[in-house]
Design a protein around this motif. Structure first.
Motif, short mmCIF file in Angstrom:
data_model
loop_
_atom_site.label_atom_id
_atom_site.label_comp_id
_atom_site.label_asym_id
_atom_site.label_seq_id
_atom_site.Cartn_x
_atom_site.Cartn_y
_atom_site.Cartn_z
N VAL A 6 11.53 54.19 22.66
CA VAL A 6 10.92 53.46 21.55
C VAL A 6 11.70 53.76 20.28
O VAL A 6 11.97 54.92 19.96
N CYS A 7 12.06 52.73 19.56
CA CYS A 7 12.82 52.91 18.32
C CYS A 7 11.93 53.52 17.24
O CYS A 7 10.82 53.05 17.00
N ILE A 8 12.43 54.57 16.62
CA ILE A 8 11.68 55.19 15.53
C ILE A 8 12.44 55.08 14.22
O ILE A 8 12.22 55.84 13.29
N GLY A 9 13.37 54.12 14.18
CA GLY A 9 14.07 53.85 12.91
C GLY A 9 13.08 53.36 11.87
O GLY A 9 11.94 53.00 12.20
N SER A 10 13.46 53.31 10.60
CA SER A 10 12.47 53.05 9.55
C SER A 10 11.83 51.67 9.67
O SER A 10 10.62 51.53 9.45
N SER A 11 12.59 50.67 10.04
CA SER A 11 12.00 49.33 10.15
C SER A 11 10.96 49.29 11.27
O SER A 11 9.86 48.74 11.10
N CYS A 12 11.26 49.87 12.40
CA CYS A 12 10.30 49.89 13.52
C CYS A 12 9.13 50.82 13.22
O CYS A 12 8.00 50.57 13.64
N HIS A 13 9.40 51.87 12.48
CA HIS A 13 8.31 52.77 12.08
C HIS A 13 7.27 51.99 11.27
O HIS A 13 6.07 52.12 11.50
N PHE A 43 16.89 56.24 17.55
CA PHE A 43 17.09 55.71 16.20
C PHE A 43 17.43 54.23 16.29
O PHE A 43 17.54 53.66 17.37
N CYS A 44 17.55 53.61 15.14
CA CYS A 44 17.68 52.15 15.04
C CYS A 44 18.54 51.55 16.15
O CYS A 44 19.66 51.98 16.39
N MET A 45 17.97 50.57 16.83
CA MET A 45 18.68 49.91 17.92
C MET A 45 19.44 48.68 17.43
O MET A 45 19.93 47.88 18.23
N GLY A 46 19.47 48.48 16.14
CA GLY A 46 20.24 47.36 15.59
C GLY A 46 19.56 46.02 15.72
O GLY A 46 20.20 44.99 15.56
N LYS A 47 18.25 46.03 15.99
CA LYS A 47 17.51 44.78 16.12
C LYS A 47 16.30 44.78 15.20
O LYS A 47 15.21 44.35 15.58
N CYS A 48 16.46 45.25 13.98
CA CYS A 48 15.35 45.35 13.05
C CYS A 48 14.75 43.99 12.72
O CYS A 48 13.61 43.92 12.27
N GLY A 49 15.50 42.92 12.90
CA GLY A 49 15.04 41.59 12.51
C GLY A 49 13.96 41.02 13.41
O GLY A 49 13.35 40.02 13.06
N VAL A 53 8.37 46.08 17.43
CA VAL A 53 9.12 47.32 17.51
C VAL A 53 10.10 47.23 18.68
O VAL A 53 9.76 46.73 19.75
N SER A 54 11.32 47.70 18.45
CA SER A 54 12.32 47.67 19.52
C SER A 54 12.02 48.75 20.55
O SER A 54 11.76 49.91 20.20
N ILE A 55 12.06 48.35 21.80
CA ILE A 55 11.76 49.29 22.88
C ILE A 55 12.59 48.90 24.09
O ILE A 55 12.85 47.72 24.31
#
Ligand code: FES
Length: 82
Positions: A6-13, A43-49, A53-55
């Motif tokens: 599971v992405c825990i980058g700021s956007s997904c957070h 960390f960020c999977m590069g799909k914040c758009g 949440v990216s998983i």
């Protein structure tokens, strides 16, 4: 063994990745699947758009909304175990 990341980058957070992780942990524990499922953060999977949440599940990408976690667990993750 199913590996969930599971992405825990700021956007997904902001979109609820913590809630998703907690719910997945709960579902894994309730179903006694600790030996079958590995849960990790990334960390960020590069799909914040994307909307959710990216998983990834065994490397396959999904965009998951927190409110759909239980359904996703039952329909996608459990199917990969059986
Ligand atoms: S923060 Fe999750 S994909 Fe960028």
């Amino acid at each position: 063994m199913v590996k969930i990341t599971v992405c825990i980058g700021s956007s997904c957070h902001m979109k609820g990745s913590r809630q998703i992780i907690e719910e997945l942990q709960y579902l894994i524990r309730t179903d006694n699947l600790d030996d079958n499922i590995e849960l990790a953060g990334a960390f960020c999977m590069g799909k914040c758009g994307t909307e959710g949440v990216s998983i990834t599940v065994n490397g396959e990408y999904f965009s998951l909304k927190a409110e759909d976690t239980k359904k996703f667990f039952e329909e996608v993750i459990l199917k990969k175990i059986s």
